[in-house]
Scaffold this motif. Structure first.
Motif, PDB file in Angstrom:
ATOM      1  N   ALA A 113       0.833  -1.204   0.000  1.00 11.21           N
ATOM      2  CA  ALA A 113       0.000   0.000   0.000  1.00 11.21           C
ATOM      3  C   ALA A 113       0.869   1.257   0.000  1.00 11.21           C
ATOM      4  O   ALA A 113       0.576   2.236  -0.695  1.00 11.21           O
ATOM      5  CB  ALA A 113      -0.936   0.000   1.211  1.00 11.21           C
ATOM      6  N   GLN A 114       1.962   1.232   0.764  1.00  7.90           N
ATOM      7  CA  GLN A 114       2.881   2.370   0.805  1.00  7.90           C
ATOM      8  C   GLN A 114       3.494   2.605  -0.567  1.00  7.90           C
ATOM      9  O   GLN A 114       3.613   3.745  -1.028  1.00  7.90           O
ATOM     10  CB  GLN A 114       3.983   2.125   1.841  1.00  7.90           C
ATOM     11  N   ALA A 115       3.880   1.527  -1.253  1.00 12.51           N
ATOM     12  CA  ALA A 115       4.460   1.653  -2.595  1.00 12.51           C
ATOM     13  C   ALA A 115       3.445   2.239  -3.565  1.00 12.51           C
ATOM     14  O   ALA A 115       3.785   3.089  -4.397  1.00 12.51           O
ATOM     15  CB  ALA A 115       4.954   0.296  -3.087  1.00 12.51           C
ATOM     16  N   ASP A 116       2.173   1.815  -3.459  1.00 13.36           N
ATOM     17  CA  ASP A 116       1.120   2.364  -4.319  1.00 13.36           C
ATOM     18  C   ASP A 116       0.949   3.861  -4.078  1.00 13.36           C
ATOM     19  O   ASP A 116       0.830   4.637  -5.022  1.00 13.36           O
ATOM     20  CB  ASP A 116      -0.222   1.664  -4.066  1.00 13.36           C
ATOM     21  N   VAL A 117       0.937   4.268  -2.826  1.00 14.96           N
ATOM     22  CA  VAL A 117       0.786   5.685  -2.486  1.00 14.96           C
ATOM     23  C   VAL A 117       1.960   6.486  -3.032  1.00 14.96           C
ATOM     24  O   VAL A 117       1.786   7.557  -3.615  1.00 14.96           O
ATOM     25  CB  VAL A 117       0.647   5.869  -0.954  1.00 14.96           C
ATOM     26  N   GLU A 118       3.178   5.971  -2.857  1.00 14.14           N
ATOM     27  CA  GLU A 118       4.362   6.669  -3.349  1.00 14.14           C
ATOM     28  C   GLU A 118       4.364   6.755  -4.872  1.00 14.14           C
ATOM     29  O   GLU A 118       4.746   7.774  -5.440  1.00 14.14           O
ATOM     30  CB  GLU A 118       5.633   6.007  -2.831  1.00 14.14           C
ATOM     31  N   ASP A 119       3.909   5.687  -5.548  1.00 18.62           N
ATOM     32  CA  ASP A 119       3.819   5.716  -7.012  1.00 18.62           C
ATOM     33  C   ASP A 119       2.812   6.771  -7.464  1.00 18.62           C
ATOM     34  O   ASP A 119       3.055   7.508  -8.417  1.00 18.62           O
ATOM     35  CB  ASP A 119       3.421   4.349  -7.567  1.00 18.62           C
ATOM     36  N   ASP A 120       1.666   6.844  -6.759  1.00 21.63           N
ATOM     37  CA  ASP A 120       0.655   7.846  -7.092  1.00 21.63           C
ATOM     38  C   ASP A 120       1.205   9.253  -6.896  1.00 21.63           C
ATOM     39  O   ASP A 120       0.984  10.133  -7.724  1.00 21.63           O
ATOM     40  CB  ASP A 120      -0.603   7.667  -6.235  1.00 21.63           C
ATOM     41  N   LEU A 121       1.929   9.469  -5.811  1.00 17.85           N
ATOM     42  CA  LEU A 121       2.514  10.784  -5.560  1.00 17.85           C
ATOM     43  C   LEU A 121       3.533  11.142  -6.637  1.00 17.85           C
ATOM     44  O   LEU A 121       3.612  12.284  -7.079  1.00 17.85           O
ATOM     45  CB  LEU A 121       3.185  10.820  -4.187  1.00 17.85           C
ATOM     46  N   HIS A 133      12.756  13.374  -6.087  1.00 21.41           N
ATOM     47  CA  HIS A 133      12.523  12.114  -5.376  1.00 21.41           C
ATOM     48  C   HIS A 133      13.403  11.008  -5.937  1.00 21.41           C
ATOM     49  O   HIS A 133      13.913  10.176  -5.184  1.00 21.41           O
ATOM     50  CB  HIS A 133      11.045  11.721  -5.428  1.00 21.41           C
ATOM     51  N   GLN A 134      13.608  10.994  -7.263  1.00 24.09           N
ATOM     52  CA  GLN A 134      14.484   9.996  -7.858  1.00 24.09           C
ATOM     53  C   GLN A 134      15.919  10.197  -7.388  1.00 24.09           C
ATOM     54  O   GLN A 134      16.629   9.238  -7.094  1.00 24.09           O
ATOM     55  CB  GLN A 134      14.419  10.041  -9.385  1.00 24.09           C
ATOM     56  N   GLN A 135      16.342  11.452  -7.281  1.00 25.84           N
ATOM     57  CA  GLN A 135      17.691  11.736  -6.805  1.00 25.84           C
ATOM     58  C   GLN A 135      17.873  11.260  -5.366  1.00 25.84           C
ATOM     59  O   GLN A 135      18.895  10.668  -5.020  1.00 25.84           O
ATOM     60  CB  GLN A 135      17.987  13.231  -6.901  1.00 25.84           C
TER      61      GLN A 135
END
Length: 163
Positions: A113-121, A133-135
């Motif tokens: 769920a955390q990964a989904d939220v971070e992907d959405d952000l 964020h990638q850096q």
């Protein structure tokens, strides 16, 4: 699987310890004018000394902000224990695995769920935020931290070549 009473008590004490550490007495930092005054009284001060001072100050402020945010998360987790909702994912309603809570006792969601939220952000964020964020991920990723193959190093190399 729901947490047992003993497991919940274990996390409660772990969170209390974190709360105590995060809200404990921090070392008092000098004001910027005091620090600059000390540098300007010297005879052979280099401009880099002032740059180091500013960098140190920014680092201290960043660490304090991270500690403040972490303390908020810890307090939120303690409140969830009192409410009886600790260990339940805020997105899916599923139980957060014990191992995740052991690693991150203030976790609000399962890893998925955390990964989904971070992907959405990441997809909703403006391009400069996605790049930032990638850096940060590159600089904290153990696989790329010592390599010059990450996006961050490529950007730094381009900037250095343009100067």
């Amino acid at each position: 699987m729901a947490l047992t009473k003993e497991q919940t008590q274990h996390f409660y004490h772990k969170l209390l310890h974190m709360q105590k550490e995060l809200s404990g007495e921090k070392k008092k930092t000098q004001s910027m004018t005091e620090e600059v005054g000390e540098l300007s009284n010297g005879v052979d001060n280099h401009m880099a000394d002032h740059g180091t001072l500013v960098t140190d100050r920014m680092t201290d402020q960043t660490v304090k902000e991270i500690d403040r945010e972490l303390l908020e998360e810890v307090n939120h987790a303690l409140q969830k224990i009192k409410d009886g909702t600790y260990g339940i994912c805020e997105k899916t309603g599923q139980a957060i695995p014990y191992e995740r809570l052991e690693a991150v006792p203030y976790a609000r969601m399962t890893v998925e769920a955390q990964a989904d939220v971070e992907d959405d952000l990441e997809t909703d964020a403006p391009s400069f935020e996605r790049e930032f964020h990638q850096q940060v991920k590159d600089l904290s990723n153990k696989e790329t931290i010592d390599q010059k193959s990450s996006q961050t190093y490529e950007i730094l190399d381009r900037e250095q070549d343009s100067n």
